[in-house]
Scaffold this active site. Structure first.
Site, short mmCIF file in Angstrom:
data_model
loop_
_atom_site.label_atom_id
_atom_site.label_comp_id
_atom_site.label_asym_id
_atom_site.label_seq_id
_atom_site.Cartn_x
_atom_site.Cartn_y
_atom_site.Cartn_z
N THR A 150 0.85 -1.20 0.00
CA THR A 150 0.00 0.00 0.00
C THR A 150 0.88 1.24 0.00
O THR A 150 1.97 1.22 0.57
CB THR A 150 -0.81 -0.01 1.32
OG1 THR A 150 -1.65 -1.13 1.30
CG2 THR A 150 -1.60 1.25 1.52
N GLY A 180 -9.57 -4.46 2.50
CA GLY A 180 -8.53 -4.59 3.51
C GLY A 180 -8.58 -3.51 4.58
O GLY A 180 -9.61 -2.86 4.79
N GLY A 202 0.85 -3.59 5.14
CA GLY A 202 1.07 -4.96 5.60
C GLY A 202 -0.19 -5.76 5.35
O GLY A 202 -1.12 -5.25 4.72
N GLY A 204 -3.56 -6.70 5.59
CA GLY A 204 -4.64 -5.89 6.17
C GLY A 204 -5.46 -6.60 7.23
O GLY A 204 -5.92 -5.97 8.19
N1 ASP Z 1 -2.54 -3.30 3.71
C1 ASP Z 1 -2.86 -3.72 2.38
C2 ASP Z 1 -4.08 -4.60 2.42
O1 ASP Z 1 -4.11 -5.56 3.15
C3 ASP Z 1 -1.76 -4.39 1.67
C4 ASP Z 1 -0.35 -3.92 2.00
O2 ASP Z 1 -0.12 -2.81 2.38
O3 ASP Z 1 0.56 -4.69 1.90
O4 ASP Z 1 -5.00 -4.34 1.70
#
Ligand code: ASP
Length: 271
Positions: A150, A180, A202, A204
Site C-alpha cells: 500500500t 482490507g 502490511g 490488512g
Molecule cells: N494493507 C494492504 C491490504 O491488506 C496491503 C499492503 O499494504 O501490503 O490491503
C-alpha cells in the site's frame, strides 16, 4: 515546523525495482510538499495521487489483482482537526480512488462507500472514471512481485493540523469483494489533532484485528512517534507474526518510521 512523510509500501520487491520505487516516493514527497502551503490534506492527497499513477507501486495503475484478475482498489483519508474521514473500497473504475475518498469526506454523510454504489457516487460528483483494464499491468498479470505494498502519506503543518491518506490494490490473490485495512480508520490510517497521525502497510487482516494505526496514535500521547511505531510493530510480530511497516508524526512534529519486511520505500521532508 511542517512535516510530510510518504511511503511506497513495505514488502520484498525484486532488488532491481527498489531504486525506481524509492525515486517514485521521492517525487511524491516533492509533489506533496508543493501543496503543503494549502494545508496537510492537500499535501497528502497530492502525494498519494502521484503514487496511484506509478505502475510499480500497489495503488491505482499497477495495483495487485484479485483472483479474477481485476484491480479492486481501496483508499482512505482523514484529517485530525475535525476527525473528518472519507474512504472507499473495492473500486474498479474510478481513475483516482483517493479523490473519491475525498469526495466521500467532503460530502460528509458517510465514512466508507464500496463497489458499484461508490462508482455511482463518483459519477454523480463528476470524478474521472475509466475502464477497469486501465489499472491492470502486464507485470501484475504475470505476478512478477508478490507482496502488498500500500502507499501512504502523513502530514502535519506548523499549526499542528494533521492529515493522512492511503491507497492500495490490497493483497495478492484476494477473494473478489475483499476490502482490507487501508480504507478502515484506525486499522490502516488514523489522525487526531493533539496526538498525531499514522498509516500502515502490511497484511490488512492483521492490521484490522489489532486496530494498529489507532494504537500508534494513542501511544503517541505517551511516547514519541519513533518509539510508538517501533513498539507497535514489535507487538504486531509478537501477537500475530505479521509483517508490515508504519509511518507516523507525533504532536511534537517528530517522525516515526518502522518496517519488518526486507524493504520499504519512504521519504520525509521537514521545514
Ligand atoms: N494493507 C494492504 C491490504 O491488506 C496491503 C499492503 O499494504 O501490503 O490491503
Amino acid at each position: 515546523m511542517a512535516t510530510l512523510i510518504v511511503h511506497g509500501g513495505a514488502g520484498a520487491p525484486p532488488l532491481h525495482e527498489r531504486p525506481e520505487r524509492q525515486a517514485a516516493v521521492e517525487r511524491a514527497l516533492e509533489a506533496g510538499w508543493e501543496r503543503m502551503s494549502a494545508g496537510p490534506l492537500e499535501a497528502v492527497l497530492a502525494a498519494v495521487r502521484l503514487m496511484e499513477d506509478h505502475p510499480l507501486l500497489n495503488a491505482g495503475i499497477g495495483a495487485a489483482l484479485n483472483l479474477d484478475g481485476v484491480a479492486e482498489l481501496d483508499a482512505g483519508l482523514m484529517e485530525g482537526t475535525e476527525l473528518r474521514v472519507g474512504a472507499v473500497g473495492a473500486i474498479t473504475d474510478v481513475r483516482h480512488p483517493i479523490d473519491l475518498a475525498r469526495e466521500v469526506m467532503e460530502d460528509g454523510r458517510h465514512v466508507l462507500l464500496v463497489g458499484t454504489g461508490a462508482s455511482r457516487f463518483a459519477r454523480a460528483r463528476g470524478l474521472e472514471t475509466c475502464d477497469p483494464s486501465l489499472f491492470v499491468t502486464e507485470r501484475q498479470l504475470r505476478r512478477l512481485h508478490q507482496g502488498g505494498d500500500t502507499v501512504g502519506a502523513v502530514a502535519r503543518d506548523d499549526h499542528g493540523r494533521t492529515a493522512v491518506a492511503v491507497s492500495t490494490g490490497g493483497v495478492y490473490e484476494k477473494v473478489p469483494g475483499r476490502v482490507g485495512d487501508s480504507p478502515i480508520p484506525g486499522a490502516g490510517f488514523y489522525a487526531d489533532d493533539h496526538l498525531g497521525v499514522a498509516c500502515g502497510t502490511g497484511i490488512g487482516e492483521v492490521f484490522m484485528r489489532l486496530c494498529l494505526c489507532f494504537r500508534v496514535v494513542q501511544a503517541m500521547a505517551e511516547e514519541g512517534a519513533e518509539e510508538a511505531v517501533r513498539r507497535a510493530l514489535a507487538w504486531l510480530e509478537e501477537r500475530t507474526g505479521g509483517e508490515g511497516g508504519l509511518i507516523a508524526i507525533d504532536a511534537a512534529g517528530q517522525v516515526g518510521v518502522a518496517w519488518n519486511t526486507p524493504f520499504m520505500s519512504w521519504a520525509r521532508r521537514t521545514g
